[in-house]
Every structure is written in structure tokens, then in C-alpha cells.
Motif scaffolding. Structure first.
Motif, short mmCIF file in Angstrom:
data_model
loop_
_atom_site.label_atom_id
_atom_site.label_comp_id
_atom_site.label_asym_id
_atom_site.label_seq_id
_atom_site.Cartn_x
_atom_site.Cartn_y
_atom_site.Cartn_z
N ILE A 125 16.68 71.92 16.43
CA ILE A 125 16.42 72.85 17.26
C ILE A 125 14.88 72.36 17.65
O ILE A 125 14.67 72.24 18.63
CB ILE A 125 16.64 74.24 17.00
CG1 ILE A 125 18.07 74.60 16.90
CG2 ILE A 125 15.87 75.09 18.05
CD1 ILE A 125 18.45 76.17 16.75
N ASP A 126 14.05 72.05 16.48
CA ASP A 126 12.85 71.59 16.62
C ASP A 126 12.87 70.41 17.57
O ASP A 126 11.93 70.32 18.31
CB ASP A 126 12.14 71.34 15.23
CG ASP A 126 11.78 72.40 14.43
OD1 ASP A 126 11.79 73.67 15.05
OD2 ASP A 126 11.65 72.43 13.30
N ALA A 127 13.60 69.52 17.41
CA ALA A 127 13.55 68.16 18.10
C ALA A 127 13.65 68.60 19.85
O ALA A 127 13.31 67.83 20.37
CB ALA A 127 14.72 67.28 17.52
N ILE A 128 14.87 69.44 19.86
CA ILE A 128 14.97 69.80 21.27
C ILE A 128 13.83 70.39 21.95
O ILE A 128 13.32 69.85 23.08
CB ILE A 128 15.97 70.99 21.48
CG1 ILE A 128 17.32 70.07 20.87
CG2 ILE A 128 16.33 71.53 22.80
CD1 ILE A 128 18.39 71.51 20.77
N PHE A 129 12.96 71.14 21.38
CA PHE A 129 11.94 71.93 21.66
C PHE A 129 10.77 70.96 22.24
O PHE A 129 9.92 71.01 22.80
CB PHE A 129 11.68 73.15 21.04
CG PHE A 129 12.40 74.36 21.31
CD1 PHE A 129 12.60 74.74 22.73
CD2 PHE A 129 13.18 74.87 20.36
CE1 PHE A 129 13.61 75.83 23.03
CE2 PHE A 129 14.08 75.74 20.63
CZ PHE A 129 14.30 76.59 21.77
N SER A 130 10.61 69.89 21.10
CA SER A 130 9.57 68.87 21.22
C SER A 130 9.98 67.73 21.84
O SER A 130 9.42 66.69 21.85
CB SER A 130 9.12 68.70 19.73
OG SER A 130 10.11 68.11 19.06
N ASN A 131 11.25 67.53 22.22
CA ASN A 131 11.79 66.43 22.97
C ASN A 131 12.04 65.33 22.18
O ASN A 131 11.67 64.13 22.63
CB ASN A 131 11.23 66.17 24.25
CG ASN A 131 11.84 65.33 25.29
OD1 ASN A 131 12.99 65.30 25.14
ND2 ASN A 131 10.97 64.47 26.26
N GLN A 132 12.51 65.48 21.02
CA GLN A 132 12.42 64.25 20.06
C GLN A 132 14.02 63.99 19.65
O GLN A 132 14.70 64.92 19.58
CB GLN A 132 11.85 64.39 18.75
CG GLN A 132 10.28 64.56 18.86
CD GLN A 132 9.98 65.18 17.51
OE1 GLN A 132 10.43 65.23 16.62
NE2 GLN A 132 8.32 64.94 17.35
#
Length: 109
Positions: A61-68
């Protein structure tokens, strides 16, 4: 922007796994309408829905919000699937064993 990032991440991982929206919905235990809405950037999914999708698809989910892009490869997915079925005590034992094994590999080099 977050809706687009989430929708794209879910669609990309679903297609990578050759899943239909219907199969994804069944496997993640969410509605087909919810999967469709997410992939079409409509609505605001509940936290439980995000968690179910992220857990099933192994999406950070962190990657989604940071576009990673941080999807694990198939070997890591297999390892995580095995560990997910273990109680916490066994997970800790597996982690200790893995660390010892990796230290042994370092010493061989």
C-alpha cells in the motif's frame, strides 16, 4: 491521483497473474463491482477492501501511495505464501534459519 495509482496497480497485478476481475473479487473476498470501480478510478474503497486486495495481490500500500513498483518476484511470492500459513513462532524460527543460511553463503564467497 491516488485512485489512479491504486487502480493501475490492481489492474496491472491482476493482468500479470492472468486473473479476471471476477476471479480476483472471489479470491480477495470482495465484490466484483468494487474491483471494477477501483480499476476505473471510481469510488473510495474502504480500508478493509484495500487490505484484502493488497494482501491477496502482494501489493505494498505504501508503494501505491508513493507510486513505487515493489511487487515481489514469483520466488518471493511463494516464500511469503508459505510463511503466511505459519504461526508467528514458526515465522521467527524460519527468519533465524534464513539469516544463518545467508550468513553461511557470505562466508563461502
Amino acid at each position: 491521483m491516488v485512485k489512479k495509482l491504486l487502480g493501475d496497480a490492481v489492474r496491472e497485478e491482476r493482468l500479470r497473474r492472468n486473473l479476471s476481475q471476477n476471479i480476483l473479487a472471489e479470491q480477495a473476498k470482495i465484490s466484483l463491482r468494487t474491483v471494477s470501480d477501483i480499476e476505473n478510478y471510481i469510488g473510495n474503497p474502504q480500508l478493509e477492501t484495500l487490505y484484502a486486495l493488497a494482501t491477496y495481490l502482494h501489493i505494498s500500500i505504501d508503494a501505491i501511495f508513493s507510486n513505487q513498483k515493489t511487487n515481489p518476484d514469483s520466488t518471493m511470492q511463494q516464500i511469503m505464501a508459505e510463511l503466511n500459513s505459519c504461526p508467528e513462532e514458526q515465522k521467527q524460527l524460519a527468519l533465524s534459519t534464513l539469516r544463518g543460511l545467508l550468513d553461511g553463503f557470505k562466508n563461502l564467497s
